[in-house]
Design an enzyme around this catalytic site. Structure first.
Site, PDB file in Angstrom:
ATOM      1  N   CYS A 114       0.809  -1.224   0.000  1.00  0.00           N
ATOM      2  CA  CYS A 114       0.000   0.000   0.000  1.00  0.00           C
ATOM      3  C   CYS A 114       0.844   1.276   0.000  1.00  0.00           C
ATOM      4  O   CYS A 114       0.340   2.346  -0.342  1.00  0.00           O
ATOM      5  CB  CYS A 114      -0.961   0.004   1.182  1.00  0.00           C
ATOM      6  SG  CYS A 114      -2.147  -1.339   1.117  1.00  0.00           S
ATOM      7  N   HIS A 251      -3.153   7.542   1.718  1.00  0.00           N
ATOM      8  CA  HIS A 251      -3.541   6.208   1.252  1.00  0.00           C
ATOM      9  C   HIS A 251      -4.939   5.920   1.806  1.00  0.00           C
ATOM     10  O   HIS A 251      -5.246   6.246   2.951  1.00  0.00           O
ATOM     11  CB  HIS A 251      -2.542   5.167   1.757  1.00  0.00           C
ATOM     12  CG  HIS A 251      -3.036   3.770   1.570  1.00  0.00           C
ATOM     13  ND1 HIS A 251      -3.510   3.316   0.358  1.00  0.00           N
ATOM     14  CD2 HIS A 251      -3.157   2.728   2.436  1.00  0.00           C
ATOM     15  CE1 HIS A 251      -3.901   2.065   0.502  1.00  0.00           C
ATOM     16  NE2 HIS A 251      -3.696   1.680   1.743  1.00  0.00           N
ATOM     17  N   ASN A 281      -9.934   0.061  -0.586  1.00  0.00           N
ATOM     18  CA  ASN A 281      -8.468   0.147  -0.546  1.00  0.00           C
ATOM     19  C   ASN A 281      -7.915  -0.440  -1.842  1.00  0.00           C
ATOM     20  O   ASN A 281      -7.997  -1.655  -2.059  1.00  0.00           O
ATOM     21  CB  ASN A 281      -7.963  -0.621   0.679  1.00  0.00           C
ATOM     22  CG  ASN A 281      -6.458  -0.551   0.847  1.00  0.00           C
ATOM     23  OD1 ASN A 281      -5.739  -0.141  -0.069  1.00  0.00           O
ATOM     24  ND2 ASN A 281      -5.969  -0.960   1.999  1.00  0.00           N
TER      25      ASN A 281
HETATM   26  N1  ACO Z   1     -18.608  -8.202   8.490  1.00  0.00           N
HETATM   27  C1  ACO Z   1     -19.118  -8.482   9.700  1.00  0.00           C
HETATM   28  N2  ACO Z   1     -18.365  -8.830  10.750  1.00  0.00           N
HETATM   29  C2  ACO Z   1     -17.027  -8.893  10.553  1.00  0.00           C
HETATM   30  C3  ACO Z   1     -16.446  -8.627   9.313  1.00  0.00           C
HETATM   31  C4  ACO Z   1     -17.282  -8.266   8.262  1.00  0.00           C
HETATM   32  N3  ACO Z   1     -16.824  -7.985   7.019  1.00  0.00           N
HETATM   33  N4  ACO Z   1     -15.114  -8.777   9.432  1.00  0.00           N
HETATM   34  C5  ACO Z   1     -14.868  -9.128  10.700  1.00  0.00           C
HETATM   35  N5  ACO Z   1     -16.039  -9.211  11.378  1.00  0.00           N
HETATM   36  C6  ACO Z   1     -16.246  -9.562  12.782  1.00  0.00           C
HETATM   37  C7  ACO Z   1     -15.134 -10.420  13.322  1.00  0.00           C
HETATM   38  O1  ACO Z   1     -15.323 -11.777  13.022  1.00  0.00           O
HETATM   39  C8  ACO Z   1     -15.246 -10.145  14.800  1.00  0.00           C
HETATM   40  O2  ACO Z   1     -16.282 -10.905  15.312  1.00  0.00           O
HETATM   41  P1  ACO Z   1     -16.143 -11.663  16.742  1.00  0.00           P
HETATM   42  O3  ACO Z   1     -15.939 -10.534  17.729  1.00  0.00           O
HETATM   43  O4  ACO Z   1     -17.451 -12.349  16.874  1.00  0.00           O
HETATM   44  O5  ACO Z   1     -14.957 -12.551  16.599  1.00  0.00           O
HETATM   45  C9  ACO Z   1     -15.688  -8.686  14.872  1.00  0.00           C
HETATM   46  O6  ACO Z   1     -16.221  -8.385  13.565  1.00  0.00           O
HETATM   47  C10 ACO Z   1     -14.557  -7.723  15.187  1.00  0.00           C
HETATM   48  O7  ACO Z   1     -13.451  -8.054  14.344  1.00  0.00           O
HETATM   49  P2  ACO Z   1     -12.154  -7.195  14.321  1.00  0.00           P
HETATM   50  O8  ACO Z   1     -11.249  -7.718  13.252  1.00  0.00           O
HETATM   51  O9  ACO Z   1     -11.610  -7.102  15.701  1.00  0.00           O
HETATM   52  O10 ACO Z   1     -12.765  -5.795  13.876  1.00  0.00           O
HETATM   53  P3  ACO Z   1     -12.109  -4.370  13.917  1.00  0.00           P
HETATM   54  O11 ACO Z   1     -12.980  -3.467  14.676  1.00  0.00           O
HETATM   55  O12 ACO Z   1     -10.660  -4.404  14.241  1.00  0.00           O
HETATM   56  O13 ACO Z   1     -12.236  -3.944  12.388  1.00  0.00           O
HETATM   57  C11 ACO Z   1     -10.864  -3.800  10.410  1.00  0.00           C
HETATM   58  C12 ACO Z   1     -11.583  -4.717  11.379  1.00  0.00           C
HETATM   59  C13 ACO Z   1     -11.892  -2.935   9.706  1.00  0.00           C
HETATM   60  C14 ACO Z   1     -10.150  -4.674   9.380  1.00  0.00           C
HETATM   61  C15 ACO Z   1      -9.874  -2.916  11.167  1.00  0.00           C
HETATM   62  O14 ACO Z   1      -9.078  -3.691  12.026  1.00  0.00           O
HETATM   63  C16 ACO Z   1      -8.991  -2.152  10.247  1.00  0.00           C
HETATM   64  O15 ACO Z   1      -9.433  -1.309   9.509  1.00  0.00           O
HETATM   65  N6  ACO Z   1      -7.664  -2.403  10.275  1.00  0.00           N
HETATM   66  C17 ACO Z   1      -6.746  -1.796   9.391  1.00  0.00           C
HETATM   67  C18 ACO Z   1      -6.530  -2.744   8.298  1.00  0.00           C
HETATM   68  C19 ACO Z   1      -6.269  -2.094   6.992  1.00  0.00           C
HETATM   69  O16 ACO Z   1      -6.646  -0.992   6.699  1.00  0.00           O
HETATM   70  N7  ACO Z   1      -5.583  -2.851   6.151  1.00  0.00           N
HETATM   71  C20 ACO Z   1      -5.352  -2.453   4.834  1.00  0.00           C
HETATM   72  C21 ACO Z   1      -3.961  -2.712   4.415  1.00  0.00           C
HETATM   73  S1  ACO Z   1      -2.808  -1.831   5.341  1.00  0.00           S
HETATM   74  C22 ACO Z   1      -3.135  -0.280   5.062  1.00  0.00           C
HETATM   75  O17 ACO Z   1      -3.530   0.003   3.977  1.00  0.00           O
HETATM   76  C23 ACO Z   1      -2.958   0.711   6.120  1.00  0.00           C
END
Ligand code: ACO
Length: 324
Positions: A114, A251, A281
């Protein structure tokens, strides 16, 4: 004489097919509400079958050349940032070079996930500043849809396909404070975090392309801290204050990360270029896509201070400041 790299033109390409959150909710256990709240994403573009990263890159490059009023035969450097190349080798940049009918200069890919566009821009800037090239095409192009595990709701909802490109031209330094061009670039990486965001395949390990795997929370936590570090370095180096920044073009991974960066700079929302809602993304393509949009709709005005920042797998991260 010292040279400065100036963005002369921008181009963008998004595949025609749009997949909404609701579309995804019909295939996997997710909801529009969950995706919007956590990420700000509403929809993403997905490449058609047979539509390759080089096809996306070529379309964006052609638009950038047109916008810059530079002809393909004036280009003597092509740097393509991608983690989803058409083939393991040769570089997608050489495919674009051939499709543009260019037979001189150098063309190669840069792989920093990214952060790829900021890396590619820094590489091209250094070539131009030291006189090794005069006109560079810097491209970010990705088809992440091909490396997503469509059964993993934690990752497949986050990404989209697309390409953006800029034409970067060397221009002699005139010593004035108002001169256009790139003022600084800062690149960083820390390979201790390879396992936080990676693809579980590759030519040397599994002989397959593999699928994207991510520890979302860890990425989120590091993204905010590391991009802030890159922004501070850019401001320090250029002697600019946060209040001097006219536009933040980050980004586009997640609206919450973008908002955290804007808050840190005390920048109002309308000074931040946001496309994550419509593009999701697009990895290395996200910044040049956002630049192309903001240039096309007249938001970026000559003389504006534009700050770019990104973070991605590796981890890699970085920033660039330019006077538009
Ligand atoms: N729909 C519904 N529920 C979901 C989904 C979905 N698509 N994905 C995960 N869940 C659930 C999980 O299973 C979990 O359930 P559980 O508590 O019953 O186990 C719950 O939601 C919480 O999951 P987390 O992964 O802890 O959710 P979080 O609040 O951290 O959000 C996210 C996840 C959006 C991916 C966040 O961590 C994030 O944005 N991280 C940054 C990642 C990123 O941007 N990566 C891109 C590449 S790197 C970059 O570009 C910077």
């Amino acid at each position: 004489m010292f040279q400065r790299s100036v963005i002369q033109g921008c181009g963008a390409y998004l595949p025609a097919r749009i997949v909404t959150n609701q579309d995804l909710a019909q295939r996997i256990d997710t909801s529009d509400e969950w995706i919007r709240e956590r990420t700000g994403i509403v929809q993403r573009h997905i490449a058609a079958e047979g539509e390759l990263t080089s096809d996306l890159a070529l379309a964006a490059a052609q638009e950038a050349l047109k916008d810059a009023r530079v002809s393909a035969d004036e280009i003597d450097l092509i740097v393509c940032a991608t983690s989803t190349p058409d083939q393991t080798f040769p570089a997608t940049a050489t495919r674009v070079q051939a499709l543009l009918g260019i037979t001189k200069g150098a063309a190669f890919d840069v792989q920093a996930v990214c952060s790829g566009f900021v890396y590619a821009l820094a590489v091209a800037d250094n070539f131009l500043r030291c006189g090794q090239a005069r006109n560079a095409l810097v491209i970010g192009a990705e088809t992440f849809s091909r490396i997503l595990d469509w059964s993993d709701r934690g990752t497949c909802v986050l990404f989209g396909d697309g390409a953006g490109a800029v034409v970067l031209t060397a221009s002699p330094e005139d010593g004035s404070a108002s001169q256009r061009g790139i003022l600084s670039t800062h690149l960083y990486s820390d390979g201790r975090y390879n396992d936080a965001l990676y693809v579980d395949g590759g030519p040397s390990s599994t002989q397959t392309a593999g699928f994207l795997r991510m520890h979302g929370r860890e990425v989120f936590r590091h993204a905010v801290v590391k991009m802030a570090e890159a922004i501070d370095a850019a401001l320090d180096k250029t002697g600019l204050q946060p209040s001097d920044v006219d536009w933040l073009v980050p980004h586009q991974a997640n609206i919450r990360i973008i908002e955290a960066m804007a808050k840190r700079l005390d920048l109002p929302r309308e000074r931040v270029v946001v496309t994550v809602d419509r593009h999701a993304n697009t990895s290395a393509a996200s910044i040049p896509l956002a630049l192309a949009e903001a240039k096309a709709d007249g938001r970026l005005k000559q003389g504006d201070v534009v700050l770019l920042e990104a973070m991605g797998g590796g981890f890699t991260w970085g920033s660039a400041i330019l006077r538009w």
